[in-house]
Write an enzyme that holds these catalytic residues in place. Structure first.
Site, PDB file in Angstrom:
ATOM      1  N   GLU A 264       0.183  -1.317   0.065  1.00 19.31           N
ATOM      2  CA  GLU A 264      -0.064   0.061  -0.322  1.00 19.31           C
ATOM      3  C   GLU A 264       1.040   1.149   0.106  1.00 19.31           C
ATOM      4  OE1 GLU A 264      -2.943   1.652   3.057  1.00 19.31           O
ATOM      5  OE2 GLU A 264      -3.505  -0.015   2.609  1.00 19.31           O
ATOM      6  N   HIS A 283      -7.323   3.653   1.207  1.00 20.37           N
ATOM      7  CA  HIS A 283      -7.940   3.186   2.321  1.00 20.37           C
ATOM      8  C   HIS A 283      -8.701   4.717   2.609  1.00 20.37           C
ATOM      9  CE1 HIS A 283      -4.936   1.920   5.931  1.00 20.37           C
ATOM     10  NE2 HIS A 283      -6.403   2.256   6.367  1.00 20.37           N
TER      11      HIS A 283
END
Length: 323
Positions: A264, A283
């Site tokens: 990520e 996110h």
């Protein structure tokens, strides 16, 4: 000049920054991206307080560079970037921000489920591409009458369960321990392996721990229904990413919707992004103005209390919380 010396390794909500600056001398990394590590180390030499961000690894090496540090606060619930034992060994209380983001994160998790099930995002792509008059959008699936399996039924999981029940879904769950109030919540405890085979939708909300890292791999995806929808709003590393790619590509499961990934952020050429049966958000579980303000203000409150030698409102390692 403020009474305390505080380091902030990135941008935070203005309301929280103002509260900290009122009492502290702040050194803040204000540029995009990760902070310059040599600059951060220089600041840490005299720092008494640190407002952590989840991109910063806090371990014994980090703490050794901050000999005067007395408190760490982070505007997040999860703290898998923090070595709590190392903080405790140094008698540094660490504060997170549970509670304030429960409903917001539940909205996002259930929103991913609903959007994926009804292919809402794909419909918008078709409209933008001018396909509306020419072709029928691929059909979605109903929620009503389906079974939702929640892995990690904490406060956020219970909030997701309420949303699912309003949509006419049956809710089953798996935790390390059965909740004593599950009948009151209208949910049914299941063994993990049974949940995988029974659920039409699976929502993951478990914290990232050594036990949960890689919890969903090839074996787990193979046990799911080929019509199953998989939603991860916990941490990316709970999932074995190559195994998820293979399960989606081979249609072992129908669809995935993710708010978190591993790695990520995902590289633009990552295989997951190229799949047709996936939805990925960057996110944004807590990303509303109201909730981010609440999180930042609670983190600021924890920081200032710790600097004053007072108990943090929400302290993970309570054994070293100030009394």
């Amino acid at each position: 000049m403020g009474k305390y010396k505080v380091v902030i390794p990135g941008r935070i909500m203005p309301s929280a920054l103002a509260a900290i600056q009122e009492q502290c001398n702040v050194q803040q990394w204000e540029h995009p991206g990760a902070p310059n590590l040599s600059q951060l180390r220089e600041w840490l030499q005299n720092a008494e307080g640190f407002l952590a961000l989840s991109t910063i690894k806090i371990n014994a090496e980090f703490l050794a560079a901050a000999p005067k540090l007395r408190v760490i606060a982070q505007p997040a619930v999860g703290y898998d970037n923090v070595d709590i034992k190392a903080c405790t060994d140094r008698k540094i209380p660490f504060g997170n921000t549970p509670g304030v983001l429960v409903e917001t994160t539940a909205d996002l998790a259930f929103g991913l489920l609903l959007t994926a099930a009804r292919r809402i995002h794909e419909g918008w792509d078709w409209v933008r591409a001018g396909k509306w008059p020419e072709a029928a959008l691929p059909l979605g699936v109903d929620l009503f009458g389906k079974t939702l399996g929640i892995v990690g039924l904490g406060a956020i999981g219970a909030a997701v369960a309420r949303r699912a029940q309003v949509s006419g879904m049956k809710v089953i769950y798996n935790n390390r321990r059965q909740r004593p109030d599950d009948q009151e919540l209208g949910v049914e405890f299941c063994l993990f392996e049974d949940l995988l085979t029974k659920a039409d939708f699976i929502v993951v909300l478990t914290p990232l721990t050594p036990e949960s890292r890689g919890l969903f791999g090839a074996k787990e995806f193979a046990r799911m229904k080929p019509t199953a929808y998989f939603i991860n709003a916990a941490r990316g590393a709970v999932v074995d990413t190559p195994a998820l790619c293979n399960a989606l590509a081979n249609r072992e499961i129908a669809y995935a919707a993710l708010d978190v990934t591993d790695p990520e952020p995902l590289p633009a050429d990552h295989p997951l992004i190229k799949l047709p049966n996936i939805l990925i958000a960057p996110h944004i579980g807590s990303a509303t103005t109201e909730t981010r303000n609440k999180m930042a203000l609670l983190a600021a409150e924890n920081l200032l209390l710790g600097l004053a030698g007072k108990p943090l409102v929400t302290c993970v390692n309570n054994e070293v919380n100030y009394q």
